[in-house]
Design an enzyme around this catalytic site. Structure first.
Site, PDB file in Angstrom:
ATOM      1  N   MET A 141      33.429  28.533  41.279  1.00  0.00           N
ATOM      2  CA  MET A 141      34.743  28.459  41.918  1.00  0.00           C
ATOM      3  C   MET A 141      34.579  28.646  43.430  1.00  0.00           C
ATOM      4  O   MET A 141      35.543  28.983  44.126  1.00  0.00           O
ATOM      5  CB  MET A 141      35.679  29.510  41.319  1.00  0.00           C
ATOM      6  CG  MET A 141      35.911  29.265  39.826  1.00  0.00           C
ATOM      7  SD  MET A 141      37.443  29.945  39.192  1.00  0.00           S
ATOM      8  CE  MET A 141      37.209  31.668  39.491  1.00  0.00           C
ATOM      9  N   HIS A 153      25.209  33.045  43.148  1.00  0.00           N
ATOM     10  CA  HIS A 153      25.346  31.611  42.858  1.00  0.00           C
ATOM     11  C   HIS A 153      24.083  30.849  43.279  1.00  0.00           C
ATOM     12  O   HIS A 153      23.624  29.955  42.576  1.00  0.00           O
ATOM     13  CB  HIS A 153      26.528  31.018  43.627  1.00  0.00           C
ATOM     14  CG  HIS A 153      27.862  31.582  43.270  1.00  0.00           C
ATOM     15  ND1 HIS A 153      28.542  32.443  44.099  1.00  0.00           N
ATOM     16  CD2 HIS A 153      28.641  31.412  42.177  1.00  0.00           C
ATOM     17  CE1 HIS A 153      29.699  32.762  43.540  1.00  0.00           C
ATOM     18  NE2 HIS A 153      29.779  32.160  42.375  1.00  0.00           N
ATOM     19  N   SER A 160      29.654  39.735  43.355  1.00  0.00           N
ATOM     20  CA  SER A 160      30.844  39.060  42.831  1.00  0.00           C
ATOM     21  C   SER A 160      31.756  38.731  44.007  1.00  0.00           C
ATOM     22  O   SER A 160      31.856  39.522  44.959  1.00  0.00           O
ATOM     23  CB  SER A 160      31.586  39.999  41.873  1.00  0.00           C
ATOM     24  OG  SER A 160      32.909  39.554  41.681  1.00  0.00           O
ATOM     25  N   SER A 161      32.426  37.602  43.917  1.00  0.00           N
ATOM     26  CA  SER A 161      33.373  37.244  44.980  1.00  0.00           C
ATOM     27  C   SER A 161      34.469  38.294  45.098  1.00  0.00           C
ATOM     28  O   SER A 161      35.044  38.491  46.164  1.00  0.00           O
ATOM     29  CB  SER A 161      34.014  35.889  44.686  1.00  0.00           C
ATOM     30  OG  SER A 161      33.009  34.922  44.592  1.00  0.00           O
TER      31      SER A 161
HETATM   32  O1  PAF Z   1      32.307  31.691  36.343  1.00  0.00           O
HETATM   33  C1  PAF Z   1      33.064  30.984  37.027  1.00  0.00           C
HETATM   34  O2  PAF Z   1      32.960  30.936  38.257  1.00  0.00           O
HETATM   35  C2  PAF Z   1      34.145  30.141  36.334  1.00  0.00           C
HETATM   36  O3  PAF Z   1      34.664  30.812  35.245  1.00  0.00           O
HETATM   37  C3  PAF Z   1      33.649  28.731  35.946  1.00  0.00           C
HETATM   38  C4  PAF Z   1      32.555  28.795  34.902  1.00  0.00           C
HETATM   39  C5  PAF Z   1      33.164  27.994  37.172  1.00  0.00           C
HETATM   40  C6  PAF Z   1      34.805  27.926  35.334  1.00  0.00           C
HETATM   41  O4  PAF Z   1      35.847  27.772  36.247  1.00  0.00           O
END
Ligand code: PAF
Length: 283
Positions: free
Chosen positions: A30, A37, A187-188
């Site tokens: 997201m 990430h 975490s964001s």
């Molecule tokens: O983990 C996330 O960031 C979200 O739940 C995902 C898997 C991108 C789905 O929107």
């Protein structure tokens, strides 16, 4: 690195790669990307020839009183990070690409039971939103593999179950949780913590570690360990959502003889809802 916004262009890129026999990985996100990430992108790079990172703040996985409107949207910085990390395409669809029939008429994908406990119990409808959007991303990108973070352990299990049950030909990998030096999982949502909450936040990981050590040392009184975990979190100022010792592959309560376990915890510190988990093999 290309930024692609429409489905036809995304499919054309994947078709070209497939024609020359390349394996394609998808890292769904997201946005508001951090080191966690980027470690998933690294894992994807190691396992595939091409890496697509999707950035889409999915409205259907947020409850009405949750932070959809405030969720940090930082596309320019995300694109710079992804270029450096070696992604091939950043896929940034709009709502009309993801939900062409609108949110009322959309087809929903739902995994029962596994989604009804823990995060699913405190965020009703959340996992249906996740599976509904991930199924669409798989349909659009048609990756050979997809990578998710271990921090969202229940989400990873739910997506694995969906993929198996719908016979989707996608391998589902998980990348290890990345942490701050004091143990707080990246975490964001950590940016919602004020300085005092930030100081208290590592208690979450510490409580999980203590529980894991006790299990490794031979304790099997899981209810007492869960109560200790909750108490430690409350003492640190958390409003505890759950602290649970479960079987790792389906989140059922552990039976005698189950050795692969996961300890899951979630709680609120001020505006931030934090989750974390630790895998443990019992003695
Ligand atoms: O983990 C996330 O960031 C979200 O739940 C995902 C898997 C991108 C789905 O929107």
């Amino acid at each position: 690195m290309k930024t692609v916004r429409d489905i036809a262009a995304m499919r054309a890129a994947v078709r070209d790669w497939r024609e020359v026999g390349e394996r394609v990985a998808l890292v769904p996100t997201m946005g508001n990307l951090h080191r966690g990430h980027l470690s998933l992108v690294e894992l994807a790079r190691a396992r595939a020839d091409r890496v697509v990172v999707s950035i889409y703040v999915n409205p259907t996985q947020f409850g009405p009183s949750e932070d959809y409107a405030d969720y940090p949207r930082t596309l320019d910085a995300d694109r710079r990070r992804l270029r450096r990390a070696g992604a091939d395409v950043v896929f940034v669809p709009g709502d009309e690409e993801m939900y062409p029939f609108g949110l009322q008429a959309m087809t929903r994908v739902s995994v029962p039971l596994l989604t009804e406990k823990f995060c699913g119990a405190s965020r009703p409808g959340h996992f249906d939103g996740v599976t509904s959007v991930v199924a669409r991303l798989f349909g659009i990108v048609q990756p050979d593999l997809a990578v998710f973070g271990q921090k969202d352990y229940q989400q990873w299990l739910v997506i694995r179950r969906m993929t198996a049950d719908l016979h989707m030909p996608v391998e589902i990998l998980s990348g290890p949780t990345q942490r701050e030096r004091d143990g707080l999982a990246l975490s964001s949502r950590n940016q919602y913590l004020d300085p005092d909450e930030r100081r208290r936040a590592p208690a979450l990981y510490r409580s999980l570690q203590r529980c894991a050590q006790a299990i490794e040392a031979g304790r099997r009184d899981y209810a007492a360990l869960e109560a200790d975990g909750r108490q430690a979190l409350e003492a640190a100022g958390f409003q505890v959502d759950y602290f649970a010792v479960c079987r790792a592959d389906d989140l059922a309560p552990p039976a005698a003889g189950d050795r692969q376990l996961v300890i899951l915890a979630a709680g609120r510190l001020g505006r931030a809802r934090l989750i974390d988990n630790v895998l443990v093999t019992s003695a």
